[in-house]
Design a protein around this motif. Structure first.
Motif, mmCIF file in Angstrom:
data_model
loop_
_atom_site.group_PDB
_atom_site.id
_atom_site.type_symbol
_atom_site.label_atom_id
_atom_site.label_comp_id
_atom_site.label_asym_id
_atom_site.label_seq_id
_atom_site.Cartn_x
_atom_site.Cartn_y
_atom_site.Cartn_z
ATOM 1 N N TRP A 56 8.191 4.770 27.818
ATOM 2 C CA TRP A 56 8.274 3.278 28.862
ATOM 3 C C TRP A 56 7.672 2.069 28.342
ATOM 4 N N ILE A 57 6.462 2.770 27.568
ATOM 5 C CA ILE A 57 5.571 1.400 27.139
ATOM 6 C C ILE A 57 6.260 0.434 26.200
ATOM 7 N N SER A 58 6.435 -0.950 26.617
ATOM 8 C CA SER A 58 7.171 -2.001 26.081
ATOM 9 C C SER A 58 8.329 -2.025 26.590
ATOM 10 N N ARG A 59 8.718 -1.097 27.449
ATOM 11 C CA ARG A 59 10.296 -1.227 28.024
ATOM 12 C C ARG A 59 10.319 -1.343 29.502
ATOM 13 N N ALA A 60 9.114 -1.617 30.163
ATOM 14 C CA ALA A 60 9.019 -1.509 31.616
ATOM 15 C C ALA A 60 9.432 -3.161 32.188
ATOM 16 N N ILE B 75 4.908 -8.421 21.223
ATOM 17 C CA ILE B 75 6.091 -7.895 20.299
ATOM 18 C C ILE B 75 5.094 -6.878 19.641
ATOM 19 N N GLY B 76 4.061 -7.189 19.257
ATOM 20 C CA GLY B 76 3.312 -6.026 18.578
ATOM 21 C C GLY B 76 3.074 -4.705 19.161
ATOM 22 N N MET B 77 3.717 -4.489 20.511
ATOM 23 C CA MET B 77 3.633 -3.290 20.956
ATOM 24 C C MET B 77 4.728 -2.327 20.339
ATOM 25 N N GLN B 78 5.764 -3.181 19.875
ATOM 26 C CA GLN B 78 6.995 -2.214 19.428
ATOM 27 C C GLN B 78 6.618 -1.456 18.145
ATOM 28 N N VAL B 100 -1.626 0.798 22.411
ATOM 29 C CA VAL B 100 -0.401 0.258 22.819
ATOM 30 C C VAL B 100 -0.334 -0.402 24.151
ATOM 31 N N GLN B 101 -0.745 0.417 25.007
ATOM 32 C CA GLN B 101 -1.260 -0.149 26.465
ATOM 33 C C GLN B 101 -2.321 -1.255 26.413
ATOM 34 N N ASP B 102 -3.275 -1.296 25.580
ATOM 35 C CA ASP B 102 -4.110 -2.244 25.504
ATOM 36 C C ASP B 102 -3.430 -3.670 25.040
#
Lengths: 278, 346, 117
Positions: A56-60, B75-78, B100-102
């Protein structure tokens, strides 16, 4: 890190005190065969769900929710690491041996946690059921005659307490939000309901372990968990689904299509480089 | 609402009672006093806070800089997020998820800082959604292999930190405070990346290859993260005068190169630059010319993944819309109900 | 939409579609977050976030601002509910205490050396 300072107490960070998987491993705690097989079930449930939630992370729906789901996935991954580490102690295997080098038929997860994320409603439905189940389970496992299981449950209990709250908050909001959210939340529940029953089936070796006060008998969780689920669902203006339990509730994977895909993705890199360190 | 808007509104509401000249005189006075105070704060390297008077251009430049930084985090999370489900060990999976959560958190801190300047988060989302907003071009490159996760941590986060540490002293208070929090949290990001590469470079031949390949691909784009050379960076001068940029692009780039050369040696990996060598006279490493044509091409939208990154972002926003609406609708219903109860009991 | 497009961001990349972010109907209000890092300390402003209501704001604050043990207690306040003083540039709000040394113990020097004073 240097070059900046802050006397601001709101940014004071620390590791805190809690058991870690590494500590568990070096503690030398060793499970017997039956206890290891039980730990594997609990660990596989958490691992599969962490794997699903991690996606889910980046899709929430909102940034704040990316973070919330990330926290829950991290907690679950932690639980998986504890249980797999402990299970592995019976066979001289590490958490990674068990996570990355077992085949489909060797996993012991329930199908509920293997269900795909679907939309946010389905994910919340899955979260609601699993976290209510896990909350009840760990609240009793803390009294296990097996000290290691009790210690893991103690840490996990505090965390799933929050997971349960998170899910219930969302069920309330989606159930009572808009027509669309109500419809989707209801659909989410219908979608996963067939896999609720599997959580409460007494498969080998839990029955014997429960008699020895090591494990919690799954069937003994059915009433309290279902009662609480019904309350939350009805309070949110939703209907408890009338979907029959799906056949094959034995954790073997013989009746799951998702498991293979999950493992194919999760294990691909590790298996390309057997024996490698990461 | 910004302090300035509030002020304009206050002036407007008195329009009927006071002659126009009086109004104009007061506004001019206010601006003059504000301007002097602002100049003083900057000159003394003190902090400007949200409700202070500030020049329009300062406000706009900051919103642009801070929101671009926030978009970069989002965008950097991707590229790394793409590896969460495939991380090769459970420990690495946990580390990567936390990292990534950070980034989501850092985006959030920065959006909050920008919001204090009077631009709502939704406006900034809108900029990103429509493709008008810029974000760091590095994230338009793919993270193809596990070693890329290491290279992103070591080089990309390393460059980001080099850039960010001085910004903890940025003249705009909320920005500086966001940077402090971010820098504290990011100190683990670079280390975990370096550790991934170290483990790979000391692993099997295939792993070592993977690590070297990742460093080869990320080195150039990472150096370009500091922006174009100083003589092609027209806005830098003003930003430095305002203390919202504390060192020039080239200074930071040099600092970064000097930092990573010994780190690469410790990894046992080479940096893909034949011109890289120690310059005794300058006391710095010399390095080769970067491919600026590629850089500007990626900035303009022709990078390998510009389209994909934006599409991913939009999909998440679109698919989450019903959830955001539901929560807002639920809150409104609860409020209405609470008001009704209060009325009945009154 | 607002007219103050930040400069330099007007360029739409090739293939960029002019579409609308679906936030409009659902914007969540802004909340300010205060965190108490340990017993015995005050709550300190940690930052802000968006949430649909107070109870979600509290949970979001927990998830965002205490990921590294930063807190033992959290307050959330709707940002719109905060009344702030004018900044110091706008007059004498904070002038009065300047120079009133007699409010401070250090002003009284004759008792120097006398125990417990």
């Amino acid at each position: 890190m240097s070059g900046f300072t802050s006397q601001d107490s709101a940014t004071r960070i620390s590791v805190g005190q809690a058991i870690t998987p590494e500590e568990l491993r070096s503690s030398g705690a060793s499970a017997d065969e039956a206890t290891a097989r039980y730990a594997l079930m609990l660990g596989d449930d958490s691992l599969m769900l962490a794997q699903r939630l991690g996606a889910w992370i980046s899709r929430a729906p909102e940034l704040e929710e990316d973070i919330a789901l990330g926290n829950i996935a991290l907690d679950l991954l932690g639980h998986a690491r504890f249980f797999l580490t402990y299970a592995g102690s019976a066979w001289g295997k590490t958490e990674d041996d068990l996570a990355y080098f077992r085949d489909e038929e060797e996993f012991r997860s329930v199908r509920l946690v293997e269900q795909d994320n679907g939309d946010f409603g389905k994910t919340i439905a899955r979260q609601l059921i699993f976290s209510f189940y896990a909350r009840e389970l760990y609240s009793r496992l803390v009294d296990s005659a097996d000290e290691t299981l009790a210690a893991i449950a103690d840490k996990a209990l505090k965390e799933v307490d929050y997971h349960q709250d998170h899910a219930a908050q969302w069920v309330r909001r989606l159930g009572g939000g808009t027509e669309e959210s109500h419809r989707r939340m209801q659909a989410g529940l219908e979608d996963v309901w067939a896999y609720v029953e599997e959580l409460f089936v007494d498969v080998d070796p839990t029955t014997q372990l429960a008699e020895a006060d090591i494990a919690v008998l799954p069937s003994s969780l059915r009433e309290p968990v279902m009662q609480r689920l019904r309350t939350v669902i009805e309070e949110a203006g939703l209907t408890v689904p009338e979907v029959k339990g799906a056949y094959g509730a034995d954790r073997t994977g013989r009746f799951s299509e998702h498991r293979g895909y999950i493992l194919a993705e999760m294990q691909v890199l590790a298996r390309q480089h057997p024996g490698a360190t990461w | 609402m910004s302090a300035q808007q509030a002020h304009l509104q206050a002036v407007g509401s008195q329009a009927a009672a006071e002659p126009i000249t009086e109004q104009a005189r007061r506004a001019a006075d206010e601006a003059r006093v504000g301007w002097e105070r602002f100049q003083e704060l900057i000159a003394e390297d003190k902090r400007v806070e949200p409700r202070d008077w500030m020049p329009d251009h300062y406000r706009k430049t900051l919103v642009r800089q801070v929101s671009q930084h926030a978009h970069s985090e989002i965008i950097g999370m991707q590229p790394e997020g793409n590896w969460i489900t495939r991380a090769p060990s459970l420990k690495r999976k946990a580390v990567l998820m936390a990292k990534v959560q950070d980034e989501a958190g850092h985006g959030l801190y920065l959006y909050s800082a920008a919001e204090t300047l009077g631009t709502s988060r939704d406006e900034m989302y809108q900029q990103l959604y429509t493709g008008k907003a810029k974000y760091s071009s590095i994230f338009n490159y793919p993270a193809r292999t596990w070693a890329d996760v290491g290279a992103i941590g070591w080089l990309v986060d390393g460059a980001a930190i080099t850039n960010q540490v001085p910004l903890c002293r940025a003249s705009y208070g909320p920005y500086g405070r966001a940077m402090v929090r971010i820098c504290k949290e990011e100190s683990f990001h670079q280390r975990q990346g370096w550790e991934i590469l170290y483990t790979l470079s000391h692993g099997t031949e295939a792993q070592k290859q993977m690590a070297q390949d990742a460093v080869d691909r990320f080195y150039g784009p990472a150096l370009q993260m500091f922006g174009p050379p100083d003589d092609e960076s027209p806005n830098s001068q003003q930003s430095m005068a305002w203390n919202i940029k504390r060192f020039s692009n080239d200074e930071l780039r040099q600092r970064f190169v000097d930092m990573i050369v010994p780190q690469a040696e410790a990894l046992g990996l080479t940096l893909p630059d034949p011109d890289l060598k120690w310059n005794e006279e300058r006391g710095h490493y010399d390095f080769g010319e970067l491919d600026w044509d590629e850089f500007f091409s990626v900035v303009k939208g022709n990078g390998p993944l510009n389209h994909q990154r934006l599409a991913h972002y939009r999909r998440a926003r679109d698919e989450g819309a019903w959830v955001r609406e539901a929560a807002a609708a639920y809150a409104a219903k609860q409020d209405a109900q609470a008001r009704e109860t209060a009325l009945l009991s009154a | 939409m607002p007219d103050k497009t930040p400069e330099g961001t007007e360029e739409i990349p090739a293939g960029g579609v002019v579409a609308t972010d679906p936030a409009d109907r659902s914007a969540w209000p802004l909340w300010e977050v205060f965190v108490r890092s340990a017993r015995g300390l005050s709550h300190v402003h940690a930052g802000s976030l968006h949430a649909p209501d107070a109870s979600m704001a509290l949970r979001n604050a927990r998830d965002l601002y205490t990921r590294r043990n930063e807190g033992t207690s959290i307050w959330v306040v709707p940002a719109a509910e905060i009344t702030a003083s004018d900044p110091d540039s706008k007059g004498g709000f904070f002038e009065s205490p300047q120079g009133k040394a007699y409010r401070h113990a250090t002003y009284y020097t004759q008792s120097e050396g006398v125990p417990h004073l």
